[in-house]
Structure formats: C-alpha cells, structure tokens
Motif scaffolding. Structure first.
Motif, PDB file in Angstrom:
ATOM      1  N   SER A 168     -54.813   2.803 -19.945  1.00 34.90           N
ATOM      2  CA  SER A 168     -54.535   2.997 -21.772  1.00 34.90           C
ATOM      3  C   SER A 168     -53.519   3.037 -22.560  1.00 34.90           C
ATOM      4  CB  SER A 168     -54.867   4.928 -22.363  1.00 34.90           C
ATOM      5  OG  SER A 168     -54.302   5.511 -21.928  1.00 34.90           O
ATOM      6  N   ARG A 169     -53.887   2.025 -24.099  1.00 33.80           N
ATOM      7  CA  ARG A 169     -52.599   1.731 -24.406  1.00 33.80           C
ATOM      8  C   ARG A 169     -51.748   2.907 -24.692  1.00 33.80           C
ATOM      9  NH1 ARG A 169     -53.538  -3.802 -26.465  1.00 33.80           N
ATOM     10  NH2 ARG A 169     -55.643  -4.608 -25.527  1.00 33.80           N
ATOM     11  N   GLU A 170     -52.172   4.122 -24.842  1.00 34.34           N
ATOM     12  CA  GLU A 170     -51.164   5.178 -25.464  1.00 34.34           C
ATOM     13  C   GLU A 170     -50.454   5.665 -24.920  1.00 34.34           C
ATOM     14  OE1 GLU A 170     -50.686   6.258 -28.676  1.00 34.34           O
ATOM     15  OE2 GLU A 170     -51.838   5.651 -30.066  1.00 34.34           O
ATOM     16  N   TYR A 171     -51.190   5.574 -23.477  1.00 40.98           N
ATOM     17  CA  TYR A 171     -50.280   6.226 -22.839  1.00 40.98           C
ATOM     18  C   TYR A 171     -49.039   5.198 -22.201  1.00 40.98           C
ATOM     19  CZ  TYR A 171     -48.660   7.644 -17.985  1.00 40.98           C
ATOM     20  OH  TYR A 171     -47.719   7.802 -17.229  1.00 40.98           O
ATOM     21  N   ASN A 172     -49.677   3.992 -21.929  1.00 38.77           N
ATOM     22  CA  ASN A 172     -48.859   2.600 -22.144  1.00 38.77           C
ATOM     23  C   ASN A 172     -47.739   3.060 -22.629  1.00 38.77           C
ATOM     24  OD1 ASN A 172     -49.392   1.632 -19.917  1.00 38.77           O
ATOM     25  ND2 ASN A 172     -51.141   0.453 -20.491  1.00 38.77           N
ATOM     26  N   LEU A 173     -47.792   3.211 -24.112  1.00 39.41           N
ATOM     27  CA  LEU A 173     -46.807   2.990 -25.008  1.00 39.41           C
ATOM     28  C   LEU A 173     -45.391   4.635 -24.749  1.00 39.41           C
ATOM     29  CD1 LEU A 173     -46.584   2.016 -27.939  1.00 39.41           C
ATOM     30  CD2 LEU A 173     -47.720   4.025 -29.293  1.00 39.41           C
ATOM     31  N   ALA A 174     -46.601   5.287 -24.663  1.00 39.17           N
ATOM     32  CA  ALA A 174     -45.355   6.500 -24.122  1.00 39.17           C
ATOM     33  C   ALA A 174     -44.845   5.871 -22.509  1.00 39.17           C
ATOM     34  CB  ALA A 174     -46.314   7.815 -23.884  1.00 39.17           C
ATOM     35  N   LEU A 175     -45.297   5.437 -21.576  1.00 44.40           N
ATOM     36  CA  LEU A 175     -44.430   4.515 -20.349  1.00 44.40           C
ATOM     37  C   LEU A 175     -43.137   3.635 -21.149  1.00 44.40           C
ATOM     38  CD1 LEU A 175     -44.471   4.586 -17.826  1.00 44.40           C
ATOM     39  CD2 LEU A 175     -46.164   3.138 -17.436  1.00 44.40           C
ATOM     40  N   GLU A 233     -41.299   3.831 -23.795  1.00 44.79           N
ATOM     41  CA  GLU A 233     -40.409   4.714 -24.016  1.00 44.79           C
ATOM     42  C   GLU A 233     -39.777   4.995 -23.100  1.00 44.79           C
ATOM     43  OE1 GLU A 233     -40.773   7.954 -26.179  1.00 44.79           O
ATOM     44  OE2 GLU A 233     -39.916   7.441 -28.212  1.00 44.79           O
ATOM     45  N   ARG A 234     -40.365   5.526 -22.619  1.00 46.08           N
ATOM     46  CA  ARG A 234     -40.079   6.350 -21.175  1.00 46.08           C
ATOM     47  C   ARG A 234     -38.944   5.598 -20.389  1.00 46.08           C
ATOM     48  NH1 ARG A 234     -43.509   8.806 -16.307  1.00 46.08           N
ATOM     49  NH2 ARG A 234     -43.810  10.690 -17.168  1.00 46.08           N
ATOM     50  N   VAL A 253     -36.838   1.447 -29.301  1.00 48.58           N
ATOM     51  CA  VAL A 253     -38.960   1.165 -29.685  1.00 48.58           C
ATOM     52  C   VAL A 253     -39.833   0.537 -28.907  1.00 48.58           C
ATOM     53  CG1 VAL A 253     -37.489  -0.690 -29.960  1.00 48.58           C
ATOM     54  CG2 VAL A 253     -39.637   0.246 -31.300  1.00 48.58           C
ATOM     55  N   SER A 254     -40.619   1.351 -28.038  1.00 48.58           N
ATOM     56  CA  SER A 254     -41.568   0.974 -27.074  1.00 48.58           C
ATOM     57  C   SER A 254     -42.968   0.482 -28.155  1.00 48.58           C
ATOM     58  CB  SER A 254     -41.811   2.776 -26.711  1.00 48.58           C
ATOM     59  OG  SER A 254     -43.220   1.670 -25.454  1.00 48.58           O
ATOM     60  N   TYR A 255     -43.083  -0.731 -26.952  1.00 48.30           N
ATOM     61  CA  TYR A 255     -44.639  -1.533 -27.730  1.00 48.30           C
ATOM     62  C   TYR A 255     -45.845  -1.233 -26.884  1.00 48.30           C
ATOM     63  CZ  TYR A 255     -41.912  -3.878 -31.257  1.00 48.30           C
ATOM     64  OH  TYR A 255     -41.569  -4.355 -32.870  1.00 48.30           O
ATOM     65  N   GLU A 314     -47.916  -1.817 -24.059  1.00 48.53           N
ATOM     66  CA  GLU A 314     -48.931  -2.870 -23.623  1.00 48.53           C
ATOM     67  C   GLU A 314     -49.178  -4.089 -24.543  1.00 48.53           C
ATOM     68  OE1 GLU A 314     -52.392  -0.806 -22.153  1.00 48.53           O
ATOM     69  OE2 GLU A 314     -53.127  -3.290 -22.205  1.00 48.53           O
TER      70      GLU A 314
END
Lengths: 447, 181
Positions: free
Chosen positions: B118-125, B127-128, B150-152, B154
């Motif tokens: 999922s896109r939002e999980y990937n956004l968090a990933l 950032e991590r 800054v996270s982008y 996927e």
C-alpha cells in the motif's frame, strides 16, 4: 479478457452498441465487463422516446442499459435484439417480451418542456406478471440528465434485486501522465460510469490518498506540492481548499469520521508514524497510538466506535483494531498471508477489504469480521487501494496492466469483474463517493 | 549489477583516505582546496590539507569528485527493510564525516520504497529508511540541523519495471546536498 462462457449476453459488440449513442460525451475512463455472473437477470431497456422541440443530448435508455449491465446482476438485451420500441405502458405487448425471455422491461420517454428543460417519464414492468413495478415522472435539466439516468438505474436495480443501487455516485481518482522527472499528477472526480471527468487539482508533485467527506462535498488528500507529504481538504464544487496538516515529518492517510467532524491521520512529528485524530472545528489533535513500529492507514468503522489501521508492530504489516477513543490496547485482526494493509470497512461494518500479500502477490481480499474468514477477490499481482461502493456491492481498486496503472472493480461475491481504462497515462487511488444528491421523483404513471 | 557498484565504493573508501594522507605529507598546499575526505587528526592539528600534489588526484571540493566515495549518493535496501547494509555504511559514513567537517553543509535524505503493497505504508517505510541513514550520520557526529528527512514512498520510482531489478533500484535513500559548506 472477456469470458464468454460466463455471460453469453456480454459480447464486446454489445458493449460498443450501448455506448455509441452517447454522442458527444467522451469519457476519460471507459468501463469494460471482464467477467460477469451466470444467471444475471435478463431484462430489456428500450431506448427512451423523445417528444417536443430539441432532442436531449444524452440517450437515457442507453445510459440506463449500460449501468444495468455494469452491475453484472442484471443483463440487458442488446439493442438490436429488441423486437418492439414501446415508450409507455399502454404500448407494451407483454407476450413479445416473454418470447425473448426477459423478466424486466424498462421503457420511457423524454419530453422537452423548454430551453434545456425536460420531463422524463419512466416505467418498469414485471414481464411475466404483466405488472408495473415502478413508474415515475421526473422533471430535470440538461445538466441533470445523466444524474436522472443514474437515478433510474438505481430504481431498477433496487426493484429487481432488493438492494439499493449505486449508480448515482461518483469516483475520485489520481492520474499520472508523462515520464519522470516531468510527470504531472491530477486529482479527478467522475461519475461512477467514468463520464463527466473533472480535474479538481493539477500538480507537478505526487498526489495520493483522496478521501470523500461523508456528505460527498469535499475531498481530503495528500499532496507533495511543497516537496513533502501534507494534507489538504478541498471543496469539490468551489475548489476552495485548506491545508489541515503540515507537521514536521509525514502527514498522511486522512480518513473522515462518519459524522464528518474529525479526520484520523498519520503523523510522524513525534518521531515515527502514529495515528492521530484531528478535530476539524477546534483544530485539536489527539494521539491514539504509541508504538515504535509504523502505525498508519486508519479507517473508521461506520458506527464511529473503532478504528482499524496498518501496523508492523508484529514484524510485518498487519491490520489492527482499536477503540476510536484511544482507550485500551489495539488487537490484531489479520493472520492470513504475510502482508495485510490499507483496510477499509464495508458500509454495513461487517467486512473489511484490504491489500493482501502472500508469496509476493498483492491482491484485494475481504475479511468477514465475525468469522475471521478471508476471501481473495482479485487475481493480479499488484492490486491496491480498495474502496467500497456505498451500497456495498462492488469494490473498486487499483491494479497494473501492460505496465500501466489501471482501475478495476469486483463484486463482493467475486463474480463480476470490471475494468476501468484511462485513455492514456496511469490511473490509481480510486475512491467511491457516498450516495449522490437525488432529483425529486413524482410517482406517476401509477401502476 | 549491485555488487560491482558497492564493491567499487568500498574500494574507493579504502583508497581515498590514503590519498588524503599522502596529500597532507606533500608540501605544495593550494589555498581554497580542501581534503577529499576530512581527516579528523589533521583537522584537529589545524593543518591545511589538500588533495592536490599527486598526479591524477582530484582537485576541488570532494563532493564534486566523480571518483570519490561522496559521489555515491544512493543507499539501497532489502524488501520491507530499513537496515543499511555493511557496504552502504561506508557511503553513509563518508557523508557523515563531510557534514561533520563542514558544519554549514546540509543534506536532505529522500526515502523511497518499491511499488509493492500500500502507498501509505510505503510512505512510512520511506521515512523509516531516511531515518535509519540519519541515525548513522548523527552517530558519526553530524548535527541534527544538518539533516532533513523526507519520504516519497513509492511515488517517485527511478526504475519503472515490475520486477526485482527495478524494485531494488527503487528501495533507496537519496542523499541530496541542499548546502555545501
């Protein structure tokens, strides 16, 4: 691929025939039935007659027939197979229609009553009993003709299946065009049949996670226009918008509370992604999770009492449930597969659709909350972003086909598959609106 | 494809400090030119270091040396992981030491994920991953004000295929200098 063995009435030629009468209305998204239901209810929708000066710009009968068809539950006869063209009840010879094997018959006419003003009369019959199931006279305008057609579709669907239709609804989605680094993104809103697409935001930076307000007037979304993820709320009609979350770190995954007063969201301002609830009027924030893992993608149960979210606190991403007040511990609710994320409640709150990953395949699955039974509904490998139609009958989701992002829809029983194809570029992040505004109906002609 | 890049980065990491030390010993220092890689001992001694003096050595800011370890600005990750590999730690360390030696330099760490899930999980990933690189840099002496994450997610893939070769390139943190010194 069309699977003819499932739906003999559903030949490609029929699909074209249903769409061509729509004249100037070009859709950015076109919808193809890829797999239908055996035993869909056979019906006939006769092209509506026209009376008075000025033909209406849209063929209401064609819109209605196409809508019926898309549902997979009702299979309209091809237009060229119609033996007669009645426009009202007294012109109907039920024997003709029994011969064709149709169970339902919809007829109607559009009368021009002034500049851009019309009265639509429509009747639905049970062919075998020769009885009228519904009859309405609907005053409408040029601008509302499609809405009127969708509303007629809803009436037919409800009368024939016993469940409310979701044709008078819209979808919001994100498109991406061009190649990096000059890609452009837009947030669009279209009728649920793909017609009337309107761009409500263009950006040179990514857009994601659109979410409809419960009243269907606003969208919350994540925009990178300031080179990082921030959350905006935009009024669809006016374009007026407000930046609601711009904290340090991530601002993502907005989800409206069912009463529309709060937004659950993900912020990493305190170190790592956590779930917060933002009160829209008071602008106050309440933190709900506190865990060193990723917590994101909150979604409210329809009664507003609980939130489901994605967390990798157990090692891999899984769905967890907690009280919307933030009290008590979160409990894990997905156990099958090695990846479950982006949960979304069915409108009745009894099921959750999600992205379900197992063995490197990411598909849309449906979890029965009471029994814990999980069913995989989609069949590709990169499926994501499920969203329920407001009547709970279909789920729209994003997938990938021929190296392009496309949208697809599947019925919750997994039997009807539609594909929504954009003319060019990628389309993704589709979300189905709540039920739309209804035009006033006059019950007439009476049975 | 990944191995030779990392290997060469590793080799450069071993070779370059030696080149700097050789440069320090040479008498012909040129004003305005700094060390390819800041050497803490010589900096502490107040020595003016230079990479020049040896034939073939790069002249100019170490950040601009196309053969230098600092030219490597991308760190790669395994699926759903934010662990910096041993190979990439050398790259991160080199940038951390550049930041330490140039207190007004600053970087943005852009975290990215592959398209799966999922896109939002990937956004968090994403950032991590950015934060994992940041933590290593801080541990090596860089200051918090020098590093932005800054996270982008996927949303900004560099490779658009739908296979591991592309996904590997997309699971990354890009080190981007917003200020040099």
């Amino acid at each position: 691929m069309l699977k003819k063995r499932f739906l003999p009435l559903c030949a490609p030629a029929l699909w074209v025939a249903l769409w061509l009468p729509l004249g100037g209305a070009h859709a950015a998204l076109t919808i193809e039935i890829t797999e239908g239901v055996p035993g869909a209810l056979p019906i006939a929708v006769v092209p509506f007659g026209a009376e008075g000066q000025g033909a209406p710009p849209d063929d209401i009968g064609a819109i209605v027939a196409a809508a019926r068809h898309r549902s997979g539950r009702v299979a309209p006869l091809a237009e060229q197979d119609l033996l007669a063209r009645p426009h009202e009840g007294r012109e109907v010879n039920f024997r003709d229609w029994r011969v064709l094997g149709v169970e339902g018959l919809a007829v109607g006419k559009v009368r021009a009553t002034g500049a851009g003003q019309y009265t639509v009369q429509f009747q639905l019959f049970n062919v075998f009993q020769a009885t009228q199931l519904a009859g309405y006279t609907i005053p409408t305008t040029n601008a509302d003709l499609r809405r009127t057609a969708h509303q007629i579709s809803d009436i037919i669907y409800e009368k024939l299946t016993g469940e409310p239709g979701a044709f008078n609804t819209r979808i919001a989605y994100v498109t991406a065009a061009g190649k990096a680094p000059t890609q452009t993104y837009s947030l669009q809103v279209a009728d649920a049949d793909g017609h009337n697409p309107r761009t409500i935001l263009n950006s040179k930076q990514p857009l994601l996670s659109p979410a409809w307000s419960p009243d269907g007037t606003r969208l919350a979304y994540v925009s990178f226009e300031n080179k990082r993820a921030q959350i905006y709320i935009q009024e669809i009609a006016t374009g007026k918008r407000e930046l609601i979350a711009s904290y340090p770190g991530l601002n993502g995954a907005p989800a409206w509370s069912p009463d529309g007063t709060r937004i659950a969201l993900t912020l990493s301002k305190d170190g790592n992604p956590e779930i917060y609830v933002l009160s829209l009027a008071a602008k106050t924030l309440q933190r709900l999770t506190s865990n060193p893992a990723i917590d994101t993608e909150p979604v409210w149960s329809p009664d507003g009492s609980t939130l489901v979210f994605t967390s990798d606190r157990g090692g891999r991403p899984q769905l967890y449930r907690m009280s919307a007040s933030g009290s008590g511990e979160a409990s894990r609710i997905t156990f099958a597969g090695d990846y479950n994320a982006r949960g979304v409640f069915s409108p009745d709150g009894k099921q959750l659709a999600m992205v379900h990953g197992t063995g490197g395949q990411y598909r849309i699955a449906l979890l029965e909350l009471q029994t814990g039974a999980l069913r995989v509904l989609s069949d590709r490998t990169l499926d994501e972003s499920p969203s329920f139609a407001p009547n709970g009958a279909m789920i729209i989701y994003a997938t990938n086909e021929n190296n392009r992002g496309t949208l697809a829809a599947v019925s919750v029983d997994g039997r009807v598959h539609n594909r929504l194809v954009l003319q060019e570029g990628d389309v993704r992040e589709a979300v189905w609106s709540p039920f739309g505004r209804r035009i006033m109906l006059h019950p007439d002609p009476k049975p | 494809m990944k191995l030779p890049v990392n290997l060469s980065a590793k080799l450069l990491f071993l070779i370059l400090p030696a080149a700097v030390l050789i440069g320090c010993q040479s008498t012909g220092t040129k004003p305005g030119e700094s060390a390819a890689i800041e050497d803490k001992s010589s900096a502490a001694n107040g020595a003016t270091t230079s990479a020049a003096g040896d034939a073939g050595a790069f002249r100019g800011d170490a950040l601009d040396d196309p053969a230098g370890v600092l030219s490597k600005r991308i760190v790669y990750f395994a699926l759903d992981s934010s662990e910096v590999t041993q190979d990439d730690r050398a790259t991160v360390s080199a940038h951390a030491r550049y930041l330490t030696g140039n207190p007004t330099a600053a970087v943005t760490l852009e975290g990215h994920a592959d398209e799966r899930g999922s896109r939002e999980y990937n956004l968090a990933l994403g950032e991590r991953r950015g934060n994992a690189v940041r933590q290593l840099m801080l541990a090596e002496g860089a200051a918090t004000k020098q590093i932005q994450v800054v996270s982008y997610g996927e949303e900004k893939p560099v490779a658009t295929g739908h296979d591991e070769a592309s996904w590997h390139q997309n699971r990354r943190v890009e080190i981007s200098y917003t200020s040099r010194k």
